[in-house]
Motif scaffolding. Structure first.
Motif, PDB file in Angstrom:
ATOM      1  N   ALA A  59       0.827  -1.206   0.000  1.00 13.69           N
ATOM      2  CA  ALA A  59       0.000   0.000   0.000  1.00 13.69           C
ATOM      3  C   ALA A  59       0.863   1.258   0.000  1.00 13.69           C
ATOM      4  CB  ALA A  59      -0.933  -0.011   1.213  1.00 13.69           C
ATOM      5  N   THR A  60       1.931   1.242   0.789  1.00 16.11           N
ATOM      6  CA  THR A  60       2.839   2.394   0.835  1.00 16.11           C
ATOM      7  C   THR A  60       3.510   2.617  -0.509  1.00 16.11           C
ATOM      8  OG1 THR A  60       3.242   2.006   3.194  1.00 16.11           O
ATOM      9  CG2 THR A  60       4.843   3.369   2.017  1.00 16.11           C
ATOM     10  N   VAL A  61       3.963   1.540  -1.121  1.00 13.80           N
ATOM     11  CA  VAL A  61       4.596   1.660  -2.439  1.00 13.80           C
ATOM     12  C   VAL A  61       3.586   2.153  -3.467  1.00 13.80           C
ATOM     13  CG1 VAL A  61       5.738   0.378  -4.294  1.00 13.80           C
ATOM     14  CG2 VAL A  61       6.372  -0.051  -1.922  1.00 13.80           C
ATOM     15  N   SER A  62       2.346   1.723  -3.354  1.00 14.37           N
ATOM     16  CA  SER A  62       1.294   2.209  -4.259  1.00 14.37           C
ATOM     17  C   SER A  62       1.112   3.714  -4.111  1.00 14.37           C
ATOM     18  CB  SER A  62      -0.034   1.502  -3.965  1.00 14.37           C
ATOM     19  OG  SER A  62       0.042   0.130  -4.242  1.00 14.37           O
ATOM     20  N   GLY A  63       1.090   4.191  -2.867  1.00 14.95           N
ATOM     21  CA  GLY A  63       0.958   5.625  -2.625  1.00 14.95           C
ATOM     22  C   GLY A  63       2.121   6.408  -3.206  1.00 14.95           C
ATOM     23  N   LEU A  64       3.340   5.914  -3.009  1.00 14.86           N
ATOM     24  CA  LEU A  64       4.522   6.595  -3.541  1.00 14.86           C
ATOM     25  C   LEU A  64       4.540   6.553  -5.065  1.00 14.86           C
ATOM     26  CD1 LEU A  64       7.200   5.318  -0.979  1.00 14.86           C
ATOM     27  CD2 LEU A  64       6.095   7.557  -1.060  1.00 14.86           C
ATOM     28  N   ALA A  65       4.109   5.427  -5.635  1.00 15.96           N
ATOM     29  CA  ALA A  65       4.034   5.322  -7.100  1.00 15.96           C
ATOM     30  C   ALA A  65       3.027   6.321  -7.654  1.00 15.96           C
ATOM     31  CB  ALA A  65       3.662   3.897  -7.504  1.00 15.96           C
ATOM     32  N   GLY A  66       1.900   6.476  -6.966  1.00 16.55           N
ATOM     33  CA  GLY A  66       0.904   7.450  -7.396  1.00 16.55           C
ATOM     34  C   GLY A  66       1.461   8.864  -7.396  1.00 16.55           C
ATOM     35  N   LEU A  67       2.207   9.214  -6.354  1.00 16.48           N
ATOM     36  CA  LEU A  67       2.809  10.555  -6.291  1.00 16.48           C
ATOM     37  C   LEU A  67       3.837  10.760  -7.395  1.00 16.48           C
ATOM     38  CD1 LEU A  67       3.275  10.995  -2.431  1.00 16.48           C
ATOM     39  CD2 LEU A  67       1.493  11.977  -3.890  1.00 16.48           C
ATOM     40  N   LEU A  68       4.590   9.703  -7.716  1.00 19.81           N
ATOM     41  CA  LEU A  68       5.561   9.792  -8.810  1.00 19.81           C
ATOM     42  C   LEU A  68       4.852  10.008 -10.146  1.00 19.81           C
ATOM     43  CD1 LEU A  68       8.414   9.593  -9.945  1.00 19.81           C
ATOM     44  CD2 LEU A  68       8.140   7.093  -9.993  1.00 19.81           C
ATOM     45  N   ILE A  69       3.764   9.274 -10.375  1.00 17.13           N
ATOM     46  CA  ILE A  69       2.985   9.455 -11.601  1.00 17.13           C
ATOM     47  C   ILE A  69       2.468  10.888 -11.694  1.00 17.13           C
ATOM     48  CG2 ILE A  69       0.852   8.772 -12.790  1.00 17.13           C
ATOM     49  CD1 ILE A  69       1.333   5.922 -11.617  1.00 17.13           C
ATOM     50  N   ASN A  70       2.003  11.427 -10.565  1.00 12.95           N
ATOM     51  CA  ASN A  70       1.530  12.818 -10.556  1.00 12.95           C
ATOM     52  C   ASN A  70       2.619  13.793 -10.989  1.00 12.95           C
ATOM     53  OD1 ASN A  70      -0.952  11.972  -9.674  1.00 12.95           O
ATOM     54  ND2 ASN A  70      -0.857  12.979  -7.693  1.00 12.95           N
ATOM     55  N   GLN A  71       3.836  13.562 -10.489  1.00 14.58           N
ATOM     56  CA  GLN A  71       4.948  14.444 -10.847  1.00 14.58           C
ATOM     57  C   GLN A  71       5.231  14.375 -12.347  1.00 14.58           C
ATOM     58  OE1 GLN A  71       6.312  16.689  -8.660  1.00 14.58           O
ATOM     59  NE2 GLN A  71       4.631  15.876  -7.433  1.00 14.58           N
ATOM     60  N   LEU A  72       5.168  13.186 -12.899  1.00 15.72           N
ATOM     61  CA  LEU A  72       5.399  13.013 -14.332  1.00 15.72           C
ATOM     62  C   LEU A  72       4.307  13.701 -15.145  1.00 15.72           C
ATOM     63  CD1 LEU A  72       6.545   9.272 -14.365  1.00 15.72           C
ATOM     64  CD2 LEU A  72       7.977  11.317 -14.558  1.00 15.72           C
ATOM     65  N   ILE A  73       3.067  13.576 -14.692  1.00 19.79           N
ATOM     66  CA  ILE A  73       1.955  14.262 -15.373  1.00 19.79           C
ATOM     67  C   ILE A  73       2.175  15.772 -15.333  1.00 19.79           C
ATOM     68  CG2 ILE A  73      -0.510  14.784 -15.256  1.00 19.79           C
ATOM     69  CD1 ILE A  73      -0.933  11.898 -14.267  1.00 19.79           C
ATOM     70  N   GLY A  74       2.569  16.281 -14.176  1.00 17.40           N
ATOM     71  CA  GLY A  74       2.806  17.713 -14.031  1.00 17.40           C
ATOM     72  C   GLY A  74       3.923  18.225 -14.933  1.00 17.40           C
ATOM     73  N   LEU A  75       4.937  17.385 -15.187  1.00 14.83           N
ATOM     74  CA  LEU A  75       6.023  17.780 -16.078  1.00 14.83           C
ATOM     75  C   LEU A  75       5.572  17.828 -17.528  1.00 14.83           C
ATOM     76  CD1 LEU A  75       9.012  15.755 -14.572  1.00 14.83           C
ATOM     77  CD2 LEU A  75       8.668  18.226 -14.475  1.00 14.83           C
ATOM     78  N   VAL A  76       4.677  16.910 -17.889  1.00 17.13           N
ATOM     79  CA  VAL A  76       4.205  16.826 -19.275  1.00 17.13           C
ATOM     80  C   VAL A  76       3.105  17.849 -19.562  1.00 17.13           C
ATOM     81  CG1 VAL A  76       3.042  15.317 -20.949  1.00 17.13           C
ATOM     82  CG2 VAL A  76       4.826  14.393 -19.469  1.00 17.13           C
ATOM     83  N   TRP A  77       2.209  18.040 -18.574  1.00 16.83           N
ATOM     84  CA  TRP A  77       1.059  18.926 -18.798  1.00 16.83           C
ATOM     85  C   TRP A  77       0.791  19.728 -17.530  1.00 16.83           C
ATOM     86  CZ3 TRP A  77      -4.316  18.471 -17.056  1.00 16.83           C
ATOM     87  CH2 TRP A  77      -5.162  19.431 -17.656  1.00 16.83           C
ATOM     88  N   TYR A  78       1.062  21.010 -17.608  1.00 18.56           N
ATOM     89  CA  TYR A  78       0.866  21.889 -16.459  1.00 18.56           C
ATOM     90  C   TYR A  78      -0.558  22.445 -16.489  1.00 18.56           C
ATOM     91  CZ  TYR A  78       1.600  25.582 -13.039  1.00 18.56           C
ATOM     92  OH  TYR A  78       1.513  26.387 -11.938  1.00 18.56           O
ATOM     93  N   HIS A  79      -1.281  22.248 -15.391  1.00 20.23           N
ATOM     94  CA  HIS A  79      -2.624  22.824 -15.273  1.00 20.23           C
ATOM     95  C   HIS A  79      -2.615  23.801 -14.107  1.00 20.23           C
ATOM     96  CE1 HIS A  79      -6.936  23.202 -14.449  1.00 20.23           C
ATOM     97  NE2 HIS A  79      -7.081  22.919 -15.732  1.00 20.23           N
ATOM     98  N   PRO A  80      -2.922  25.087 -14.356  1.00 17.43           N
ATOM     99  CA  PRO A  80      -2.862  26.075 -13.270  1.00 17.43           C
ATOM    100  C   PRO A  80      -3.909  25.820 -12.198  1.00 17.43           C
ATOM    101  CG  PRO A  80      -3.870  27.031 -15.224  1.00 17.43           C
ATOM    102  CD  PRO A  80      -3.368  25.675 -15.617  1.00 17.43           C
ATOM    103  N   ARG A  81      -3.587  26.221 -10.987  1.00 13.59           N
ATOM    104  CA  ARG A  81      -4.544  26.156  -9.891  1.00 13.59           C
ATOM    105  C   ARG A  81      -5.569  27.282 -10.042  1.00 13.59           C
ATOM    106  NH1 ARG A  81      -3.108  22.556  -5.972  1.00 13.59           N
ATOM    107  NH2 ARG A  81      -1.037  21.675  -6.280  1.00 13.59           N
ATOM    108  N   PRO A  82      -6.710  27.151  -9.379  1.00 14.14           N
ATOM    109  CA  PRO A  82      -7.754  28.180  -9.519  1.00 14.14           C
ATOM    110  C   PRO A  82      -7.254  29.589  -9.229  1.00 14.14           C
ATOM    111  CG  PRO A  82      -8.646  26.268  -8.393  1.00 14.14           C
ATOM    112  CD  PRO A  82      -7.172  26.024  -8.550  1.00 14.14           C
ATOM    113  N   PHE A  83      -6.443  29.753  -8.185  1.00 16.17           N
ATOM    114  CA  PHE A  83      -5.981  31.102  -7.841  1.00 16.17           C
ATOM    115  C   PHE A  83      -5.023  31.653  -8.891  1.00 16.17           C
ATOM    116  CE2 PHE A  83      -3.302  28.128  -5.387  1.00 16.17           C
ATOM    117  CZ  PHE A  83      -2.026  28.508  -5.800  1.00 16.17           C
ATOM    118  N   GLU A  84      -4.316  30.772  -9.614  1.00 15.55           N
ATOM    119  CA  GLU A  84      -3.462  31.240 -10.701  1.00 15.55           C
ATOM    120  C   GLU A  84      -4.299  31.743 -11.871  1.00 15.55           C
ATOM    121  OE1 GLU A  84       0.267  28.856 -11.522  1.00 15.55           O
ATOM    122  OE2 GLU A  84      -0.925  27.388 -10.385  1.00 15.55           O
ATOM    123  N   ALA A  85      -5.454  31.092 -12.063  1.00  8.70           N
ATOM    124  CA  ALA A  85      -6.353  31.477 -13.157  1.00  8.70           C
ATOM    125  C   ALA A  85      -7.288  32.618 -12.749  1.00  8.70           C
ATOM    126  CB  ALA A  85      -7.169  30.259 -13.599  1.00  8.70           C
ATOM    127  N   GLY A  86      -7.199  33.064 -11.484  1.00  8.31           N
ATOM    128  CA  GLY A  86      -8.045  34.155 -11.007  1.00  8.31           C
ATOM    129  C   GLY A  86      -9.502  33.762 -10.844  1.00  8.31           C
TER     130      GLY A  86
END
Length: 198
Positions: A59-86
């Motif tokens: 379960a711990t490795v699954s959680g860490l793998a999920g966070l790693l996937i998120n980082q990779l997604i963020g590198l490929v496609w940046y989506h601004p947060r609501p406050f960045e978009a006003g």
């Protein structure tokens, strides 16, 4: 799709002049409730059988793998947060990084889904699934995430739990051999008193 995402966000986001009690509750849910997860993993490890510990490692490795996937997604496609978009009201401080997917919900639900994929700890898995719901709401309400960030987190969490399930045979035994000696040394006194398992 982005229009729907923003419309749902504005429905869930805090209104101007929102109750301070609701805002403070949301802040607790958004930032502090996640600590239930590592606390539960540590307690489960200290009190659980060898089989339980193996599931907790997966379960711990699954959680860490999920966070790693998120980082990779963020590198490929940046989506601004609501406050960045006003858009909407922001009630909590947050760094300006990609909002998609939500790291908080990914971690909680990747661990939850991993537990649900095993027979023994399914009750704990369902508890974590339920725990994720108010966390997701709070992070939208406070203005740091969009609703689709949570959908993305759910998909990443499920994917990481499923991928790790298929690879458990490769890493469970080595990680058990690595972790147990340190644990037994660090908690020797508690083990000797019978307060935690060896």
């Amino acid at each position: 799709m982005e229009h729907l995402n923003q419309s749902l966000f504005l429905l869930l986001n805090a209104a101007p002049g929102a109750s301070e009690i609701v805002v403070e509750t949301a802040r607790f849910l958004a930032d502090s409730l996640i600590w239930v997860v590592p606390a539960g993993l540590i307690l489960g490890w200290m009190r659980g059988s060898s089989a339980t510990r193996q599931v907790l490692i997966a379960a711990t490795v699954s959680g860490l793998a999920g966070l790693l996937i998120n980082q990779l997604i963020g590198l490929v496609w940046y989506h601004p947060r609501p406050f960045e978009a006003g858009i909407g009201q922001t009630q909590i401080q947050h760094v300006q990084d990609s909002s998609f997917p939500s790291d908080h919900l990914t971690l909680i639900w990747a661990i939850a889904f991993s537990l649900l994929l095993h027979e023994q700890p399914r009750l704990a898995g369902w508890a974590l699934v339920l725990l994720g719901v108010p966390v997701a709401w709070a992070r939208i309400y406070l203005g740091v995430h969009f609703p689709l960030d949570m959908l993305g987190a759910a998909l990443v969490a499920l994917s990481s739990a499923w991928l790790i399930l298929g690879e458990e045979h490769r890493f469970i035994a080595p990680l058990m051999r690595l972790l147990l000696p340190g644990y037994r040394t660090m908690f020797a006194g508690l083990i000797w008193r019978g307060w935690v398992r060896q």
